[in-house]
Design an enzyme around this catalytic site. Structure first.
Site, mmCIF file in Angstrom:
data_model
loop_
_atom_site.group_PDB
_atom_site.id
_atom_site.type_symbol
_atom_site.label_atom_id
_atom_site.label_comp_id
_atom_site.label_asym_id
_atom_site.label_seq_id
_atom_site.Cartn_x
_atom_site.Cartn_y
_atom_site.Cartn_z
ATOM 1 N N CYS A 70 -6.643 -5.634 -7.515
ATOM 2 C CA CYS A 70 -6.374 -5.150 -6.162
ATOM 3 C C CYS A 70 -5.854 -6.265 -5.253
ATOM 4 O O CYS A 70 -5.287 -5.975 -4.200
ATOM 5 C CB CYS A 70 -7.591 -4.461 -5.567
ATOM 6 S SG CYS A 70 -9.080 -5.440 -5.551
ATOM 7 N N HIS A 71 -5.985 -7.527 -5.650
ATOM 8 C CA HIS A 71 -5.432 -8.620 -4.846
ATOM 9 C C HIS A 71 -3.906 -8.581 -4.814
ATOM 10 O O HIS A 71 -3.297 -9.204 -3.966
ATOM 11 C CB HIS A 71 -5.921 -9.985 -5.357
ATOM 12 C CG HIS A 71 -5.451 -10.310 -6.731
ATOM 13 N ND1 HIS A 71 -6.115 -9.863 -7.854
ATOM 14 C CD2 HIS A 71 -4.391 -11.032 -7.168
ATOM 15 C CE1 HIS A 71 -5.471 -10.297 -8.935
ATOM 16 N NE2 HIS A 71 -4.421 -11.007 -8.538
ATOM 17 N N ASN A 78 -12.659 -0.154 -5.758
ATOM 18 C CA ASN A 78 -12.349 -0.690 -7.085
ATOM 19 C C ASN A 78 -13.633 -1.222 -7.719
ATOM 20 O O ASN A 78 -14.202 -2.207 -7.265
ATOM 21 C CB ASN A 78 -11.312 -1.812 -6.947
ATOM 22 C CG ASN A 78 -10.917 -2.428 -8.266
ATOM 23 O OD1 ASN A 78 -11.446 -2.107 -9.313
ATOM 24 N ND2 ASN A 78 -9.965 -3.335 -8.199
ATOM 25 N N TYR A 83 0.849 -1.193 0.000
ATOM 26 C CA TYR A 83 0.000 0.000 0.000
ATOM 27 C C TYR A 83 0.888 1.247 0.000
ATOM 28 O O TYR A 83 0.620 2.208 -0.716
ATOM 29 C CB TYR A 83 -0.906 0.013 1.240
ATOM 30 C CG TYR A 83 -1.966 -1.052 1.228
ATOM 31 C CD1 TYR A 83 -3.192 -0.840 0.612
ATOM 32 C CD2 TYR A 83 -1.742 -2.277 1.848
ATOM 33 C CE1 TYR A 83 -4.172 -1.822 0.609
ATOM 34 C CE2 TYR A 83 -2.722 -3.269 1.847
ATOM 35 C CZ TYR A 83 -3.929 -3.032 1.228
ATOM 36 O OH TYR A 83 -4.887 -4.005 1.223
ATOM 37 N N GLU A 101 -1.203 -16.807 -10.015
ATOM 38 C CA GLU A 101 -0.446 -15.933 -10.912
ATOM 39 C C GLU A 101 1.046 -16.275 -10.879
ATOM 40 O O GLU A 101 1.711 -16.274 -11.925
ATOM 41 C CB GLU A 101 -0.636 -14.468 -10.528
ATOM 42 C CG GLU A 101 -2.003 -13.937 -10.874
ATOM 43 C CD GLU A 101 -2.174 -12.473 -10.561
ATOM 44 O OE1 GLU A 101 -3.192 -11.920 -10.975
ATOM 45 O OE2 GLU A 101 -1.287 -11.845 -9.921
#
Length: 95
Positions: free
Chosen positions: A60-61, A52, A29, A89
């Site tokens: 946003c993850h 979002n 952040y 990912e």
């Protein structure tokens, strides 16, 4: 995307997240606030993540706390999903 949000800072944060934090990467952040031009706006970055409008398109993850902890994804109810998305990912989207 800016037409989806009236708040310029939120729009800027989400745009930077979408463009500069690639699949398999994470950003804190704090770092995202710095990237958006306001290093003191850490809490505002958290607010931007909560607002979002399209989490399937704006990842946003990928935003985590400076300590490496997940944060409160989906209000704390989706932390297991956030961990799965990040692991998926990092594996290159397999399985």
């Amino acid at each position: 995307m800016s037409h989806l949000l009236k708040d310029a800072f939120t729009s800027r944060v989400l745009h930077i997240l979408q463009r500069r934090v690639k699949c398999g990467e994470t950003v804190s952040y704090k770092r995202l606030a710095e990237m958006a031009g306001n290093p003191r706006a850490v809490r505002a970055v958290g607010g931007a993540m909560r607002r979002n409008p399209v989490p399937l398109l704006i990842p946003c993850h990928r935003v985590i706390s400076s300590s490496g902890r997940s944060g409160a994804y989906m209000g704390g109810k989706g932390d297991h999903l956030k961990q799965w998305l990040l692991a998926h990912e990092r594996r290159g989207g397999e399985g």
